[in-house]
Design a protein around this motif. Structure first.
Motif, PDB file in Angstrom:
ATOM      1  N   GLY A  30      42.472 -87.388   5.000  1.00  0.00           N
ATOM      2  CA  GLY A  30      43.407 -88.004   5.692  1.00  0.00           C
ATOM      3  C   GLY A  30      44.558 -87.209   6.686  1.00  0.00           C
ATOM      4  N   SER A  31      44.668 -85.950   5.857  1.00  0.00           N
ATOM      5  CA  SER A  31      45.458 -85.034   6.569  1.00  0.00           C
ATOM      6  C   SER A  31      44.621 -84.556   7.807  1.00  0.00           C
ATOM      7  N   ALA A  32      43.431 -84.210   7.804  1.00  0.00           N
ATOM      8  CA  ALA A  32      42.784 -83.540   8.797  1.00  0.00           C
ATOM      9  C   ALA A  32      42.810 -84.342  10.080  1.00  0.00           C
ATOM     10  N   VAL A  33      42.176 -85.715   9.719  1.00  0.00           N
ATOM     11  CA  VAL A  33      41.880 -86.713  10.772  1.00  0.00           C
ATOM     12  C   VAL A  33      43.186 -87.204  11.068  1.00  0.00           C
ATOM     13  N   GLY A  34      43.474 -87.147  12.576  1.00  0.00           N
ATOM     14  CA  GLY A  34      44.677 -87.613  13.145  1.00  0.00           C
ATOM     15  C   GLY A  34      44.677 -87.686  14.379  1.00  0.00           C
ATOM     16  N   LEU A  35      45.768 -87.482  15.050  1.00  0.00           N
ATOM     17  CA  LEU A  35      45.858 -87.619  16.564  1.00  0.00           C
ATOM     18  C   LEU A  35      45.284 -86.286  17.150  1.00  0.00           C
ATOM     19  N   GLY A  36      45.062 -85.315  16.429  1.00  0.00           N
ATOM     20  CA  GLY A  36      44.236 -84.064  16.698  1.00  0.00           C
ATOM     21  C   GLY A  36      42.868 -84.734  17.041  1.00  0.00           C
ATOM     22  N   ASN A  37      42.235 -85.390  16.325  1.00  0.00           N
ATOM     23  CA  ASN A  37      40.685 -85.901  16.707  1.00  0.00           C
ATOM     24  C   ASN A  37      40.843 -86.720  17.923  1.00  0.00           C
ATOM     25  N   PHE A 114      56.897 -82.915  17.668  1.00  0.00           N
ATOM     26  CA  PHE A 114      56.186 -83.500  18.620  1.00  0.00           C
ATOM     27  C   PHE A 114      55.369 -84.483  18.320  1.00  0.00           C
ATOM     28  N   TYR A 115      54.514 -84.250  17.123  1.00  0.00           N
ATOM     29  CA  TYR A 115      53.590 -85.175  16.673  1.00  0.00           C
ATOM     30  C   TYR A 115      54.110 -86.615  16.314  1.00  0.00           C
ATOM     31  N   SER A 116      55.271 -86.586  15.951  1.00  0.00           N
ATOM     32  CA  SER A 116      55.753 -87.840  15.638  1.00  0.00           C
ATOM     33  C   SER A 116      56.001 -88.626  17.067  1.00  0.00           C
ATOM     34  N   PHE A 235      42.713 -74.814  13.893  1.00  0.00           N
ATOM     35  CA  PHE A 235      43.747 -74.810  13.074  1.00  0.00           C
ATOM     36  C   PHE A 235      44.492 -76.047  12.810  1.00  0.00           C
ATOM     37  N   PHE A 236      44.798 -76.510  14.083  1.00  0.00           N
ATOM     38  CA  PHE A 236      45.698 -77.897  14.166  1.00  0.00           C
ATOM     39  C   PHE A 236      44.654 -78.945  13.304  1.00  0.00           C
ATOM     40  N   LYS A 237      43.621 -79.074  13.706  1.00  0.00           N
ATOM     41  CA  LYS A 237      42.619 -79.832  13.168  1.00  0.00           C
ATOM     42  C   LYS A 237      42.429 -79.808  11.795  1.00  0.00           C
ATOM     43  N   LEU A 238      42.153 -78.802  11.163  1.00  0.00           N
ATOM     44  CA  LEU A 238      42.214 -78.598   9.495  1.00  0.00           C
ATOM     45  C   LEU A 238      43.339 -78.699   8.953  1.00  0.00           C
ATOM     46  N   SER A 239      44.514 -78.770   9.516  1.00  0.00           N
ATOM     47  CA  SER A 239      45.834 -78.724   8.947  1.00  0.00           C
ATOM     48  C   SER A 239      46.117 -77.186   8.188  1.00  0.00           C
ATOM     49  N   ILE A 240      45.528 -76.164   8.947  1.00  0.00           N
ATOM     50  CA  ILE A 240      45.892 -74.937   8.290  1.00  0.00           C
ATOM     51  C   ILE A 240      46.775 -74.100   9.050  1.00  0.00           C
ATOM     52  N   SER A 333      51.024 -85.619   5.503  1.00  0.00           N
ATOM     53  CA  SER A 333      50.754 -84.202   4.972  1.00  0.00           C
ATOM     54  C   SER A 333      51.643 -83.083   5.786  1.00  0.00           C
ATOM     55  N   ILE A 334      52.079 -83.407   6.846  1.00  0.00           N
ATOM     56  CA  ILE A 334      52.857 -82.357   7.693  1.00  0.00           C
ATOM     57  C   ILE A 334      54.104 -82.104   7.003  1.00  0.00           C
ATOM     58  N   LEU A 335      54.781 -83.720   6.770  1.00  0.00           N
ATOM     59  CA  LEU A 335      55.978 -83.580   6.472  1.00  0.00           C
ATOM     60  C   LEU A 335      56.090 -83.138   4.768  1.00  0.00           C
TER      61      LEU A 335
END
Ligand code: VAL
Length: 460
Positions: A30-37, A114-116, A235-240, A333-335
């Motif tokens: 749930g953290s990895a998959v997001g607007l990045g994908n 910016f993601y928000s 990095f962005f995709k895997l939230s690392i 997960s970011i917040l």
């Protein structure tokens, strides 16, 4: 709810954590998959020449992303603390490795700003989809609708603040109840819908051109800057490199197989990105959109696919709802990174910490929300705040964080502790995986990240 007893400020306090093994997988995914994908991967693939970029991105994910992600989760689980305190706790006394956590917090904060806003567009699109106004195969209609939204300061701000309030509300429910419950139920639905859209897109006349763009590599477009962009995306995709996986690792169960879970998350995440690509690129070519349209790509292309399928109106609403949910899982997960640092490290209550972070984000995030209207002319290094935060986090902060984490794990923490932590103190026997992994963390990943970063930023 599992309770790991941990010490905070000298007292023993019950620490919230993920309950089931599937819950861990679902929340990490749930953290990895997001607007990045769904948003970033397609538009970056479009602006960076297609399949060649995809190949570099996959390589970066394997050689750099996967090892760093494993090491972050491992450190978090070992320390069972927020991103800053974890490093304070694990580092030898007096060494400032906690700064890596602090930079992660900064990265998480800037990404969230910016993601928000991108999430805000998605939420706004749910209502536009319901109203039917964007359901068109005409590039001009869908492009104009998107331009009207992002250049309207009132809508941009209000939607962003609504999104922030929603995320705050879920976070206040607590880790396992909030994050686990929401993500576990809805991720599978998103997979299914993407497959449906992808199938429709593939049946469009001219779809093969889109497939060739996505899968037939042309490496002539690959420059150092493109490689850096692909690595930043990994990095962005895997939230690392943003503290997230340290924080999530701290909620991991002690018997969870970290390398296996991480590998599964990486594969599933890649799969979702590819599905998004398959949904978008055939349509881009079929309807005459520009693959290099940039951040607007998702918002202008996807409505055209729905406009050309049966029950398209209904499916379009469902698509934006699910995308909003995926974005929500990622934002949680970011917040969680700054919220947990403020509450655990500084002993502020979780409620206060969440509220403080949200207020600060509403302020800093406004600069991003207004980047296409009121603050469009305010630029640093030729970039609006939206672009600047995106650029700095993916190309500088996250890679730097990645290098430091590799160095810490492989040179400071050492193989014995690494092996003990990843083999769950002896319960798993995976030496054949751990030795090469440690070698990669010690030499390959840090040197590669450094080289790509310096070359991509034209420092060397
Ligand atoms: N990994 C997520 C995404 O791709 C976030 C956390 C950046 O959307």
């Amino acid at each position: 709810m599992s309770q790991n007893k941990s010490e905070t400020g000298g007292e023993l306090k019950a620490r919230d954590g993920f309950t089931s093994s599937f819950g861990v997988l679902a929340a990490t995914l749930g953290s990895a998959v997001g607007l990045g994908n769904i948003w970033k991967f397609p538009y970056l693939t479009g602006t960076n020449g297609g399949a060649g970029f995809l190949v570099v991105y996959v390589l970066a994910t394997l050689v750099v992303g996967l090892p760093v992600m494993i090491s972050e989760i491992m450190l978090g689980r070992k320390a069972k603390r927020d991103a800053v305190t974890s490093l304070v706790k694990l580092a030898p006394a007096g060494q400032p490795w906690w700064l890596v956590g602090a930079f992660g917090v900064l990265a998480a904060f800037l990404i969230m700003a910016f993601y928000s806003e991108v999430a805000a567009w998605v939420f706004a699109y749910i209502f536009k989809a319901i109203g039917g106004e964007i359901l068109s195969r005409d590039p001009k209609v869908t492009s104009d609708a998107f331009a009207a939204l992002i250049s309207d300061p009132v809508q941009s701000l209000l939607w962003q603040w609504l999104v922030l309030a929603l995320i705050g509300g879920i976070l206040l429910l607590g880790v396992s109840k909030g994050i686990e419950a929401v993500t576990k139920k809805l991720m599978p639905l998103l997979f299914v819908l993407l497959v449906v859209i992808g199938a429709r897109s593939l049946m469009l006349p001219g779809a093969s051109q889109g497939l060739a763009f996505l899968f037939a590599p042309d490496f002539s477009k690959i420059s150092a800057a493109v490689v850096l962009t692909a690595m930043g995306l990994a990095f962005f995709k895997l939230s690392i490199g943003m503290g997230t996986m340290i924080t999530y690792g701290s909620y991991f169960r002690d018997d969870q197989d970290i390398p296996l879970t991480t590998f599964r998350v990486m594969c599933a995440d890649l799969f979702v990105s590819l599905l998004a690509g398959i949904a978008i690129f055939p349509a881009v070519f079929a309807f005459g959109f520009q693959p290099a349209a940039g951040p607007s790509l998702l918002f202008i292309t996807i409505p055209a696919v729905f406009a050309s399928m049966p029950l398209g109106h209904f499916f379009m609403v469902v698509f934006f709802v699910l995308t909003a949910i995926a974005a929500t899982g990622a934002m949680l997960s970011i917040l969680e990174v700054p919220v947990s640092v403020l509450s655990e490290r500084f002993g502020i209550s979780r409620v206060k910490s969440t509220v403080i972070n949200l207020l600060l984000l509403a302020l800093v995030g406004s600069a991003c929300a207004l980047s296409n209207s009121l603050t469009a002319e305010f630029k640093i290094f030729g970039m609006t705040m939206f672009d600047l935060f995106d650029f700095v986090t993916s190309n500088v902060l996250m890679p730097l964080g990645g290098i430091c984490l590799c160095l810490f794990t492989a040179w400071v923490w050492g193989y014995d502790r690494f092996r003990a932590a990843l083999s769950n103190e002896g319960a798993l026997n995976n030496e054949r995986v751990l030795k090469p992994l440690f070698f990669v963390l010690r030499y390959v990943s840090p040197l590669l990240i450094l080289y790509v970063m310096l070359k991509g930023l034209k420092i060397i």
